[in-house]
Scaffold this active site. Structure first.
Site, PDB file in Angstrom:
ATOM      1  N   ASP A 188       0.873  -1.167   0.000  1.00 44.59           N
ATOM      2  CA  ASP A 188       0.000   0.000   0.000  1.00 44.59           C
ATOM      3  C   ASP A 188       0.917   1.225   0.000  1.00 44.59           C
ATOM      4  O   ASP A 188       2.056   1.143   0.472  1.00 44.59           O
ATOM      5  CB  ASP A 188      -0.875  -0.044   1.259  1.00 44.59           C
ATOM      6  CG  ASP A 188      -1.683   1.216   1.450  1.00 44.59           C
ATOM      7  OD1 ASP A 188      -2.413   1.608   0.524  1.00 44.59           O
ATOM      8  OD2 ASP A 188      -1.574   1.817   2.553  1.00 44.59           O
ATOM      9  N   ARG A 189       0.434   2.357  -0.500  1.00 39.21           N
ATOM     10  CA  ARG A 189       1.278   3.556  -0.545  1.00 39.21           C
ATOM     11  C   ARG A 189       1.178   4.372   0.745  1.00 39.21           C
ATOM     12  O   ARG A 189       2.157   4.520   1.466  1.00 39.21           O
ATOM     13  CB  ARG A 189       0.899   4.431  -1.751  1.00 39.21           C
ATOM     14  CG  ARG A 189       1.883   5.579  -1.978  1.00 39.21           C
ATOM     15  CD  ARG A 189       1.421   6.544  -3.042  1.00 39.21           C
ATOM     16  NE  ARG A 189       0.512   7.527  -2.454  1.00 39.21           N
ATOM     17  CZ  ARG A 189      -0.003   8.548  -3.114  1.00 39.21           C
ATOM     18  NH1 ARG A 189       0.261   8.730  -4.386  1.00 39.21           N
ATOM     19  NH2 ARG A 189      -0.822   9.395  -2.510  1.00 39.21           N
ATOM     20  N   ASP A 190       0.002   4.925   1.024  1.00 39.26           N
ATOM     21  CA  ASP A 190      -0.157   5.893   2.104  1.00 39.26           C
ATOM     22  C   ASP A 190      -0.235   5.228   3.471  1.00 39.26           C
ATOM     23  O   ASP A 190      -1.031   4.318   3.684  1.00 39.26           O
ATOM     24  CB  ASP A 190      -1.402   6.749   1.856  1.00 39.26           C
ATOM     25  CG  ASP A 190      -1.309   7.526   0.550  1.00 39.26           C
ATOM     26  OD1 ASP A 190      -0.209   8.008   0.228  1.00 39.26           O
ATOM     27  OD2 ASP A 190      -2.335   7.638  -0.155  1.00 39.26           O
ATOM     28  N   ARG A 245     -11.044  -0.910  -6.371  1.00 43.62           N
ATOM     29  CA  ARG A 245     -10.863  -0.238  -5.080  1.00 43.62           C
ATOM     30  C   ARG A 245     -10.791  -1.247  -3.945  1.00 43.62           C
ATOM     31  O   ARG A 245     -11.689  -2.052  -3.741  1.00 43.62           O
ATOM     32  CB  ARG A 245     -12.015   0.742  -4.838  1.00 43.62           C
ATOM     33  CG  ARG A 245     -11.865   1.532  -3.559  1.00 43.62           C
ATOM     34  CD  ARG A 245     -12.972   2.562  -3.398  1.00 43.62           C
ATOM     35  NE  ARG A 245     -12.880   3.189  -2.104  1.00 43.62           N
ATOM     36  CZ  ARG A 245     -12.008   4.144  -1.791  1.00 43.62           C
ATOM     37  NH1 ARG A 245     -11.158   4.566  -2.703  1.00 43.62           N
ATOM     38  NH2 ARG A 245     -11.977   4.654  -0.578  1.00 43.62           N
ATOM     39  N   LYS A 246      -9.683  -1.211  -3.190  1.00 47.43           N
ATOM     40  CA  LYS A 246      -9.555  -2.101  -2.040  1.00 47.43           C
ATOM     41  C   LYS A 246     -10.704  -1.832  -1.072  1.00 47.43           C
ATOM     42  O   LYS A 246     -11.028  -0.677  -0.857  1.00 47.43           O
ATOM     43  CB  LYS A 246      -8.208  -1.866  -1.338  1.00 47.43           C
ATOM     44  CG  LYS A 246      -7.002  -2.236  -2.191  1.00 47.43           C
ATOM     45  CD  LYS A 246      -5.687  -1.978  -1.491  1.00 47.43           C
ATOM     46  CE  LYS A 246      -5.386  -0.507  -1.432  1.00 47.43           C
ATOM     47  NZ  LYS A 246      -4.077  -0.196  -0.831  1.00 47.43           N
TER      48      LYS A 246
END
Length: 178
Positions: free
Chosen positions: A13-15, A101-102
């Site tokens: 994941d990024r954020d 979308r997760k």
């Protein structure tokens, strides 16, 4: 938890996982790696595994940031971390009903396909239940790295929980993701 087969790819994941969360960030200058993130990604790379990012970016659908701004932020993340083998970004909002979308499996499946690996041999590392849910929906394994935004129920529901990102990578590479 028992040891399983080592993964063929790791997705992040990024954020709040790779970089500190700046809500709806469209400014590459605000990108700051999370503690231990650079070392964690380097460890996966040193193990010879392809790496990718799967990131919900609903700010695009909400009109808060443009796709170009998100791409510029992602380019900065690539620059700081030495590049990723695939980026999968969901530009949709929570009510759009998309399959990417997760916690939907779309981005994990697309990343696995782009990397040429079986989703079952892929590990997703993220900070919330949606990351774990997307992994499991795609048939992949997951490691949760709780942060200040992770709900206690998400921690309880996760089969594999790491104390930090370096621990999550250690678990993933050892085949201890669930």
């Amino acid at each position: 938890m028992t040891s399983r087969t080592a993964p063929l790819a790791v997705l992040f994941d990024r954020d709040n996982t790779l970089v500190a969360d700046v809500p709806y960030n469209g400014d590459p200058e605000l990108v700051r790696p999370m503690p231990g993130a650079l070392e964690a990604v380097a460890a996966v790379r040193a193990a010879g595994l392809p790496i990718g990012v799967v990131s919900n970016q609903s700010g695009i659908a909400r009109g808060i940031v443009t796709r170009e701004q998100v791409d510029a932020v992602n380019a900065r993340v690539d620059e700081l971390f030495g590049g990723f083998d695939t980026w999968q970004v969901c530009p949709h909002g929570p009510d759009d009903g998309c399959l990417c979308r997760k916690p939907a499996p779309g981005m994990v499946l697309q990343a696995a396909e782009a990397l040429g690996v079986d989703p079952a041999r892929t590990v997703v590392i993220g900070d919330i239940g949606a990351d774990v849910g997307a992994a499991h929906a795609a048939g992949a394994r997951a490691v949760l790295v709780p942060t200040s935004v992770t709900r206690q129920q998400e921690v309880w529901a996760a089969d594999a929980v790491a104390s930090d990102l370096r621990d999550a990578v250690r678990m993933a590479l050892a085949g201890d993701a669930a």
